[in-house]
Design an enzyme around this catalytic site. Structure first.
Site, short mmCIF file in Angstrom:
data_model
loop_
_atom_site.label_atom_id
_atom_site.label_comp_id
_atom_site.label_asym_id
_atom_site.label_seq_id
_atom_site.Cartn_x
_atom_site.Cartn_y
_atom_site.Cartn_z
N GLU A 1 51.13 41.54 38.20
CA GLU A 1 52.23 41.03 39.02
C GLU A 1 51.91 39.58 39.36
O GLU A 1 51.75 39.21 40.52
CB GLU A 1 52.46 41.88 40.28
CG GLU A 1 53.77 41.49 40.98
CD GLU A 1 53.99 42.13 42.33
OE1 GLU A 1 53.76 43.35 42.47
OE2 GLU A 1 54.38 41.40 43.25
N HIS B 1 52.78 35.69 39.11
CA HIS B 1 54.05 34.96 38.99
C HIS B 1 53.87 33.53 38.53
O HIS B 1 52.82 32.92 38.70
CB HIS B 1 54.77 34.98 40.33
CG HIS B 1 55.04 36.36 40.84
ND1 HIS B 1 55.77 37.29 40.13
CD2 HIS B 1 54.65 36.99 41.98
CE1 HIS B 1 55.84 38.41 40.82
NE2 HIS B 1 55.17 38.26 41.94
N HIS C 1 60.23 44.81 41.31
CA HIS C 1 59.61 43.83 42.19
C HIS C 1 60.52 43.55 43.38
O HIS C 1 61.74 43.58 43.24
CB HIS C 1 59.35 42.54 41.40
CG HIS C 1 58.58 41.51 42.16
ND1 HIS C 1 59.19 40.46 42.81
CD2 HIS C 1 57.25 41.40 42.38
CE1 HIS C 1 58.24 39.73 43.39
NE2 HIS C 1 57.07 40.27 43.15
N ASP D 1 49.30 39.64 42.64
CA ASP D 1 50.47 38.98 43.23
C ASP D 1 50.17 37.50 43.46
O ASP D 1 50.61 36.91 44.44
CB ASP D 1 50.95 39.65 44.52
CG ASP D 1 52.46 39.52 44.74
OD1 ASP D 1 53.13 38.84 43.94
OD2 ASP D 1 52.97 40.10 45.73
C1 GRE Z 1 55.77 37.98 46.24
O1 GRE Z 1 55.98 38.20 45.05
O2 GRE Z 1 54.92 38.60 46.88
C2 GRE Z 1 56.56 36.96 46.97
C3 GRE Z 1 57.71 36.39 46.36
C4 GRE Z 1 58.42 35.44 47.06
C5 GRE Z 1 58.02 35.04 48.33
C6 GRE Z 1 56.90 35.60 48.91
C7 GRE Z 1 56.17 36.55 48.24
O3 GRE Z 1 58.08 36.78 45.13
O4 GRE Z 1 55.08 37.12 48.82
ZN ZN Z 2 55.16 39.61 43.49
#
Ligand code: GRE
Ligand code: ZN
Length: 320
Positions: free
Chosen positions: A11, A13, A159, A283
Site C-alpha cells: 500500500e 503510494h 483503499h 502506507d
Molecule cells: C493514506 O493512504 O493513508 C492517506 C491518504 C491520504 C491522506 C492521508 C492518508 O491516502 O493517511
Molecule cells: Zn494508503
C-alpha cells in the site's frame, strides 16, 4: 540467525503530477514532506526502502485517483497515468510492481482498463479509493469490474478515501479544525472503508464471482475485531442473509498491516483470518518504512509466519 525475509509492501503510494493536478485543482507541492515523497519514484523512495529493508513496493496512486473526475476525463487520465506508472516500474523492475488506477466513473471502461493494465502492462491488480461520486463500489453498476478481476485472477485493493460530505458534516466537522486527521486515518477513513467491506459481503458479489479476492489495509479497518458481532447480528431473525458473514469475509479477504503497527491488532487479525491472509505493508509516505519493518521483525510470530507476512503471502497472491 535467520536470513532476512524477502519484504514486499503493497500500500505504497505515489502521485502522478498530471492526475493529481486534475483532482487537487493545483500543482502538487514539492515543498511538502509528504507530497515530495509521493512525487518521488527514484532516489529518495529507494533510499527509504533500503534503509528499512523493503525489497519491493507495489506502487499505487494516492486517493482518490481518477474516481472523482467526470467519466471521459477519468478514462483518458487513467490510461495515461497507468502507462506512466508502467514506465516507472520498467525503470526499476526489481524494486517496483504496480496496482492500476481505474476510471470507476465509467464502470465498463474501468473493467477494460483493468484488463489492459494486467494483460498488457503486467500490473498485479487495482486499487479502489472509496466512493465514486458518492456511490459505494458494491453498487451493481460496478460489477463489470469484479467480473473482470475474477476473470484475470487479480485482487482489488479497497483503499480509504474521504467520506461523503454529508457524513463529514454530521460526524466530524466540529472537531476537524482541531483534529484534521479525524476525517482521515484517525476514524473517517476507517469507518468509510469498513462500511465498504461489509457492504461488499452483503451485496452478493462473492456468490456471483466466487474467485474474487479483496485486499483491505490497516489490518482490516476494524472488521477482525468486530467479526463475531457483525456475524451474529446479521444472522438474527429478520435479516435476509442466508450467508455467514464471517465465512465469506474469511474466504475472500486479505488484510495488510498498512499504517497499523499494533501487536494486539495483528494478533486479532491472525486469530480471525489465519497468518496466510496477512500481508506486510507500510502506507508510505504517510508513515515511515522503518517503523513498519522494525515492528514486524520484533512481533511475536514464528519465523515461518513472519516470512509469510513479510513477503511470502504477497508472492502467492500477486504471483510475483
Ligand atoms: C493514506 O493512504 O493513508 C492517506 C491518504 C491520504 C491522506 C492521508 C492518508 O491516502 O493517511
Ligand atoms: Zn494508503
Amino acid at each position: 540467525m535467520q536470513s532476512k525475509p524477502f519484504v514486499v509492501a503493497l500500500e505504497e503510494h505515489y502521485l502522478d503530477a498530471d492526475l493529481a493536478t486534475a483532482f487537487l485543482g493545483r500543482q502538487p507541492d514539492r515543498q511538502s514532506e509528504i507530497e515530495k515523497r509521493l512525487l518521488d519514484v527514484g532516489a529518495l523512495r529507494l533510499r527509504e526502502m533500503d534503509e528499512a529493508g523493503i525489497d519491493l513496493q507495489v506502487l499505487s496512486h494516492g486517493a482518490p485517483a481518477a474516481q472523482g473526475l467526470a467519466p471521459e476525463t477519468a478514462v483518458r487520465l487513467a490510461r495515461q497515468t497507468n502507462d506512466r506508472l508502467h514506465a516507472i516500474v520498467q525503470a526499476n523492475p526489481q524494486r517496483f510492481a504496480a496496482f492500476a488506477i481505474l476510471p470507476t466513473p465509467d464502470p465498463q471502461a474501468a473493467a477494460d482498463e483493468l484488463d489492459y493494465a494486467v494483460s498488457t502492462l503486467g500490473f498485479k491488480g487495482a486499487m479502489i479509493h472509496g466512493l465514486t461520486h458518492g456511490v459505494f463500489i458494491d453498487d451493481r453498476r460496478f460489477w463489470p469490474i469484479f467480473e473482470r478481476a475474477e476473470a484475470l485472477d487479480v485482487p482489488l485493493y479497497m483503499h480509504p478515501s474521504f467520506p461523503n460530505p454529508v457524513v463529514i458534516d454530521a460526524y466530524y466537522k466540529d472537531y476537524a479544525d482541531q483534529y484534521p486527521e479525524l476525517i482521515g486515518p484517525a476514524l473517517g477513513f476507517t469507518v468509510e472503508t469498513a462500511t465498504q467491506g461489509v457492504r461488499l459481503v452483503l451485496s452478493g458479489v462473492f456468490q456471483k464471482y466466487p474467485g474474487l479476492r479483496i485486499v483491505m489495509g490497516h489490518l482490516g479497518e476494524g472488521i477482525p475485531f468486530l467479526l463475531w458481532r457483525i456475524n451474529e447480528s446479521l444472522s438474527r431473525p429478520g435479516n435476509a442473509a442466508s450467508l455467514s458473514f464471517r465465512d465469506v469475509f474469511r474466504k475472500h479477504f486479505y488484510l495488510t498491516t498498512s499504517g497499523n503497527f499494533s501487536d494486539t491488532a495483528l494478533a486479532c487479525a491472525i486469530a480471525e483470518m489465519g497468518a496466510d491472509r496477512i500481508l506486510f505493508s507500510v502506507d508510505w509516505p504517510y508513515i515511515g518504512n522503518g517503523l513498519g519493518t522494525k515492528w514486524l521483525s520484533n512481533a511475536a510470530l514464528t519465523e515461518t509466519d513472519r516470512a509469510a507476512i513479510f513477503g511470502g503471502n504477497a508472492k502467492t497472491l500477486l504471483k510475483l
